[in-house]
Write a protein that holds these residues in place. Structure first.
Motif, PDB file in Angstrom:
ATOM      1  N   ILE A  15       0.833  -1.190   0.000  1.00 19.51           N
ATOM      2  CA  ILE A  15       0.000   0.000   0.000  1.00 19.51           C
ATOM      3  C   ILE A  15       0.873   1.247   0.000  1.00 19.51           C
ATOM      4  O   ILE A  15       1.802   1.346   0.804  1.00 19.51           O
ATOM      5  CB  ILE A  15      -0.873   0.034   1.286  1.00 19.51           C
ATOM      6  CG1 ILE A  15      -1.684  -1.249   1.443  1.00 19.51           C
ATOM      7  CG2 ILE A  15      -1.760   1.271   1.330  1.00 19.51           C
ATOM      8  CD1 ILE A  15      -2.631  -1.534   0.340  1.00 19.51           C
ATOM      9  N   ASP A  16       0.551   2.203  -0.873  1.00 17.64           N
ATOM     10  CA  ASP A  16       1.185   3.520  -0.800  1.00 17.64           C
ATOM     11  C   ASP A  16       0.375   4.324   0.210  1.00 17.64           C
ATOM     12  O   ASP A  16      -0.697   4.853  -0.107  1.00 17.64           O
ATOM     13  CB  ASP A  16       1.204   4.198  -2.169  1.00 17.64           C
ATOM     14  CG  ASP A  16       2.024   5.477  -2.170  1.00 17.64           C
ATOM     15  OD1 ASP A  16       2.201   6.097  -1.083  1.00 17.64           O
ATOM     16  OD2 ASP A  16       2.473   5.889  -3.252  1.00 17.64           O
ATOM     17  N   LEU A  17       0.854   4.369   1.436  1.00 15.54           N
ATOM     18  CA  LEU A  17       0.112   5.020   2.514  1.00 15.54           C
ATOM     19  C   LEU A  17      -0.096   6.501   2.232  1.00 15.54           C
ATOM     20  O   LEU A  17      -1.108   7.077   2.618  1.00 15.54           O
ATOM     21  CB  LEU A  17       0.831   4.812   3.852  1.00 15.54           C
ATOM     22  CG  LEU A  17       0.085   5.275   5.096  1.00 15.54           C
ATOM     23  CD1 LEU A  17      -1.293   4.625   5.204  1.00 15.54           C
ATOM     24  CD2 LEU A  17       0.906   4.977   6.340  1.00 15.54           C
ATOM     25  N   ARG A  18       0.839   7.117   1.523  1.00 13.30           N
ATOM     26  CA  ARG A  18       0.672   8.531   1.167  1.00 13.30           C
ATOM     27  C   ARG A  18      -0.614   8.720   0.361  1.00 13.30           C
ATOM     28  O   ARG A  18      -1.397   9.624   0.635  1.00 13.30           O
ATOM     29  CB  ARG A  18       1.875   9.030   0.376  1.00 13.30           C
ATOM     30  CG  ARG A  18       3.156   9.123   1.190  1.00 13.30           C
ATOM     31  CD  ARG A  18       4.329   9.497   0.289  1.00 13.30           C
ATOM     32  NE  ARG A  18       4.109  10.788  -0.322  1.00 13.30           N
ATOM     33  CZ  ARG A  18       4.692  11.921   0.056  1.00 13.30           C
ATOM     34  NH1 ARG A  18       5.560  11.906   1.042  1.00 13.30           N
ATOM     35  NH2 ARG A  18       4.433  13.055  -0.543  1.00 13.30           N
ATOM     36  N   VAL A  19      -0.839   7.865  -0.627  1.00 12.27           N
ATOM     37  CA  VAL A  19      -2.044   7.965  -1.458  1.00 12.27           C
ATOM     38  C   VAL A  19      -3.282   7.646  -0.628  1.00 12.27           C
ATOM     39  O   VAL A  19      -4.305   8.331  -0.726  1.00 12.27           O
ATOM     40  CB  VAL A  19      -1.937   7.032  -2.692  1.00 12.27           C
ATOM     41  CG1 VAL A  19      -3.247   7.001  -3.470  1.00 12.27           C
ATOM     42  CG2 VAL A  19      -0.785   7.473  -3.589  1.00 12.27           C
TER      43      VAL A  19
END
Length: 162
Positions: free
Chosen positions: A59-63
């Protein structure tokens, strides 16, 4: 003297912001590698990564938090987590710009998410801690991923195919 309770957290950054997750959910921390893409996944799902024989959604936590996507650097890491969500444990890889350290926080140091008088997406914050002139945001991973559990559950099911 009253018994003081403390918990250990792994701290990491997304941009200039510092976040933390409980150390007991962190399985390992890996160098960043590109994930195997999954078609039609949510925008924050980068794909699957093999972690010791298990396909783990990355998962791209920023997104996921509404930030700009991660730009990979030599400091980019993946935190492999085992997150208790409802009736199961979800294995996830979270991309972090940088991982710092394991740090203890006393229960009385942890404040509630701030009330700013309007509705905003703060349900994923389990608390904030003042530290080094700034704040560390403690993420409630179960809340952050429970509303998207179906997409992640589908990705987890695909691990047996990959």
């Amino acid at each position: 003297m009253a018994h003081r309770t403390e918990a250990q957290f792994v701290t990491f950054s997304l941009g200039e912001e510092i976040f933390a997750v409980p150390v007991e959910v962190v399985r390992e921390i890996l160098d960043h590698e590109d994930a195997f893409k999954i078609p039609h996944g949510p925008d924050y799902l980068l794909g699957l990564r093999d972690v010791r024989g298990q396909g783990v959604p990355v998962i791209d936590l920023r997104v996921r938090l509404g930030m700009t996507p991660t730009i990979k650097t030599s400091h980019t890491r993946i935190l492999v987590l085992d997150v208790p969500v409802e009736t199961r444990v979800l294995a996830l890889g979270l991309v972090a710009d940088r991982v710092y350290e394991v740090v203890p926080f006393l229960q009385e140091q942890i404040e509630d998410a701030p009330d700013i008088g309007i509705q905003w997406r703060s349900d994923y914050i389990s608390g904030v801690v003042r530290r080094n002139g700034g704040f560390v945001v403690i993420i409630d991973l179960a809340r952050l991923f429970s509303d998207s559990g179906s997409a992640l559950a589908n990705a987890t099911r695909m691990q047996h195919v990959a």
